[in-house]
Motif scaffolding. Structure first.
Motif, PDB file in Angstrom:
ATOM      1  N   THR A 248       0.812  -1.141   0.035  1.00  0.00           N
ATOM      2  CA  THR A 248      -0.105   0.267   0.049  1.00  0.00           C
ATOM      3  C   THR A 248       1.011   1.310  -0.078  1.00  0.00           C
ATOM      4  OG1 THR A 248      -1.701   1.300   1.076  1.00  0.00           O
ATOM      5  CG2 THR A 248      -0.255   0.170   2.644  1.00  0.00           C
ATOM      6  N   SER A 249       0.395   2.282  -0.814  1.00  0.00           N
ATOM      7  CA  SER A 249       1.031   3.504  -0.863  1.00  0.00           C
ATOM      8  C   SER A 249       0.203   4.703  -0.643  1.00  0.00           C
ATOM      9  CB  SER A 249       1.870   3.778  -1.933  1.00  0.00           C
ATOM     10  OG  SER A 249       1.095   3.664  -3.134  1.00  0.00           O
ATOM     11  N   PRO A 250       0.508   5.909  -0.135  1.00  0.00           N
ATOM     12  CA  PRO A 250       1.846   6.418  -0.200  1.00  0.00           C
ATOM     13  C   PRO A 250       2.319   5.858   1.245  1.00  0.00           C
ATOM     14  CG  PRO A 250       0.345   8.351   0.146  1.00  0.00           C
ATOM     15  CD  PRO A 250      -0.386   6.958  -0.182  1.00  0.00           C
ATOM     16  N   ARG A 251       3.736   5.823   1.519  1.00  0.00           N
ATOM     17  CA  ARG A 251       4.691   5.745   0.523  1.00  0.00           C
ATOM     18  C   ARG A 251       5.017   4.718  -0.469  1.00  0.00           C
ATOM     19  NH1 ARG A 251       7.467   9.390   4.467  1.00  0.00           N
ATOM     20  NH2 ARG A 251       6.138  11.070   4.818  1.00  0.00           N
ATOM     21  N   GLU A 252       5.691   5.015  -1.475  1.00  0.00           N
ATOM     22  CA  GLU A 252       5.727   4.103  -2.693  1.00  0.00           C
ATOM     23  C   GLU A 252       6.761   2.845  -2.457  1.00  0.00           C
ATOM     24  OE1 GLU A 252       5.436   7.551  -3.076  1.00  0.00           O
ATOM     25  OE2 GLU A 252       3.394   7.209  -3.319  1.00  0.00           O
ATOM     26  N   THR A 253       7.720   3.104  -1.495  1.00  0.00           N
ATOM     27  CA  THR A 253       8.546   1.727  -1.412  1.00  0.00           C
ATOM     28  C   THR A 253       8.109   0.390  -1.115  1.00  0.00           C
ATOM     29  OG1 THR A 253      10.395   3.430  -0.579  1.00  0.00           O
ATOM     30  CG2 THR A 253      10.682   1.177   0.028  1.00  0.00           C
ATOM     31  N   PRO A 254       6.789   0.486  -0.155  1.00  0.00           N
ATOM     32  CA  PRO A 254       6.246  -0.866  -0.264  1.00  0.00           C
ATOM     33  C   PRO A 254       5.997  -1.521  -1.469  1.00  0.00           C
ATOM     34  CG  PRO A 254       5.325   0.587   1.266  1.00  0.00           C
ATOM     35  CD  PRO A 254       6.334   1.590   0.525  1.00  0.00           C
ATOM     36  N   HIS A 255       5.644  -0.868  -2.478  1.00  0.00           N
ATOM     37  CA  HIS A 255       5.348  -1.526  -3.946  1.00  0.00           C
ATOM     38  C   HIS A 255       6.502  -1.994  -4.488  1.00  0.00           C
ATOM     39  CE1 HIS A 255       1.024   0.058  -3.616  1.00  0.00           C
ATOM     40  NE2 HIS A 255       1.513   1.386  -4.078  1.00  0.00           N
ATOM     41  N   LEU A 256       7.625  -1.502  -4.393  1.00  0.00           N
ATOM     42  CA  LEU A 256       8.805  -1.856  -4.952  1.00  0.00           C
ATOM     43  C   LEU A 256       9.320  -3.336  -4.036  1.00  0.00           C
ATOM     44  CD1 LEU A 256      11.153   1.137  -5.422  1.00  0.00           C
ATOM     45  CD2 LEU A 256       9.558   0.484  -6.749  1.00  0.00           C
ATOM     46  N   ILE A 257       8.872  -3.077  -2.882  1.00  0.00           N
ATOM     47  CA  ILE A 257       9.249  -4.508  -2.034  1.00  0.00           C
ATOM     48  C   ILE A 257       8.264  -5.495  -2.678  1.00  0.00           C
ATOM     49  CG2 ILE A 257       9.170  -5.660   0.049  1.00  0.00           C
ATOM     50  CD1 ILE A 257       9.782  -2.883   1.327  1.00  0.00           C
TER      51      ILE A 257
END
Length: 420
Positions: free
Chosen positions: A135-144
């Motif tokens: 979930t985002s924001p922040r977007e780093t979780p999507h990269l993980i």
């Protein structure tokens, strides 16, 4: 029972509106055949003023939560001699901090991509993970989530509470980093098996191929949060704005209208107040000073969530502001449940206003014209607001209850897993 790994940068006891969505999914999704496992960041020093232990109420007692270190912009800022100010917008407005922030793609917590992936690999070794949710924001979780999806061939849903590239408050970057971030968004949208969006405008911004695998799953309210609450008693007729308020939300007409109202009806100066519940940026603070409204604007820092709901229940009028026709602030669903009159600094045909109108067409007044808003305020004060709307028998309202929304998420996960 199937297991879903839920990746989120913030999780209780961190308190904030962005935490509610994933927390309520975690709370209720187990009722529909999915056991959640949470991967998140450890609380940072600059988060300590935003802790609410009661945010964990209702979360399964046996919930497996994995917290990892997440070096952030604040750490870099301190290293180069800056001083991070907790609980304010001042850090992002500082030129040095803004420069540093612009160098972190996709966000200032990107360093937890490495600690998050490492911990997730450990989780996959001991858990039978059937699906991934980020979930985002922040977007780093999507990269993980994407990295794990590609490595383990596990179905993955990317949930967007706000847009990515087009979101408010995204830092200005030099062109190479700007293009790199757009590339990251592109591959996340391309590779995710399913996309969730908290409001329709997010889906409209996607390309057709992405839109086909996207669905809107709105925010909502949790009825259990309202049980046992006592409406806060205000000493004056109260207009309440709940949440952070900053220039990009276009709140100026609200202050202009309040100034017009008090100029035309000076006897109200000691009888009404505007309560701002949350954080404000320099623009809002300067606007209050410009119109000399300090005496009737009460700024209250962030408070526990249940206390915030008691303020909503006790206010005479609830207000919000949106910068465009598409953005839907998550607060409007708890506003609807509170059943108080709603003043929207928005266009009448905006998505947020239309949602409110579908639940109760008489509950909300929307305008960006200070004169019209001032007259509406005056009428409300004269009539002491309006009676509460009908709650229990409003089926359209209960479509936004958090348990119902978690059921929809579970069905989406079921559908993705069945396709593997």
């Amino acid at each position: 029972m199937k297991t879903v790994l839920m990746i989120t940068q913030k999780f209780p006891p961190f308190n904030g509106v962005g935490v509610l969505r994933v927390t309520k999914f975690v709370k209720y999704i187990q009722d529909f055949g999915w056991r959640p496992v949470v991967l998140t960041c450890k609380l940072q020093e600059n988060h300590l003023d935003a802790v609410d232990e009661k945010m964990l109420d209702g979360v399964p007692e046996d919930l497996s939560i994995h917290r990892v270190n997440a070096p952030s912009l604040y750490d870099v800022y301190r290293l180069v001699g800056g001083r991070a100010k907790q609980g304010s917008f001042s850090l992002s407005k500082n030129s040095l901090a803004s420069l540093i922030r612009s160098l972190f793609v996709p966000d200032q917590y990107v360093a937890w991509y490495f600690t998050g992936v490492r911990k997730a690999r450990e989780i996959f070794q001991v858990e039978n993970i059937d699906a991934i949710y980020s979930t985002s924001p922040r977007e780093t979780p999507h990269l993980i989530g994407r990295t794990l999806h590609l490595k383990y061939k596990c179905p993955w849903i990317a949930d967007f509470r706000d847009p990515w590239i087009e979101k408010q408050h995204r830092p200005k970057r030099i062109q190479p980093l700007e293009q790199f971030e757009k590339y990251l968004e592109k591959i996340v949208l391309r590779d995710a098996d399913g996309i969730l969006a908290a409001w329709p405008g997010i889906v409209r911004s996607f390309e057709p191929a992405v839109e086909e695998k996207s669905q809107v799953l709105t925010n909502g309210f949790d009825e259990e949060d309202f049980r046992g609450l006592k409406p806060h008693v205000f000493p004056k007729f109260t207009f309440l704005y709940a949440g952070s308020l900053f220039k990009e939300l276009s709140p100026l007409p609200m202050f202009e209208a309040l100034d017009v109202l008090l100029q035309t009806r000076p006897k109200l100066r000691q009888k009404i107040q505007l309560v701002l519940l949350g954080r404000q940026d320099a623009f809002v603070r300067d606007t209050i000073k410009k119109y000399e409204l300090e005496y009737c604007v009460d700024k209250i820092p962030q408070i526990p969530h249940r206390e915030c709901l008691e303020y909503m229940l006790g206010a005479d009028v609830l207000t919000f502001s949106v910068p465009d026709k598409q953005w839907i602030p998550s607060k409007i669903f708890e506003y609807l449940r509170a059943g108080r009159p709603i003043l929207a600094i928005a266009d009448q045909d905006s998505d947020a206003v239309q949602i409110i109108a579908r639940v109760n067409p008489d509950l909300c007044f929307a305008s960006r014209d200070p004169g019209h808003i001032a007259r509406y305020m005056s009428n409300l004060v004269r009539n002491r607001g309006v009676s509460d709307c009908e709650i229990q028998n409003n089926r359209r309202l209960w479509a936004f209850e958090r348990r119902h929304l978690a059921k929809q998420l579970a069905h989406t996960l079921d559908a993705l897993v069945s396709q593997v």
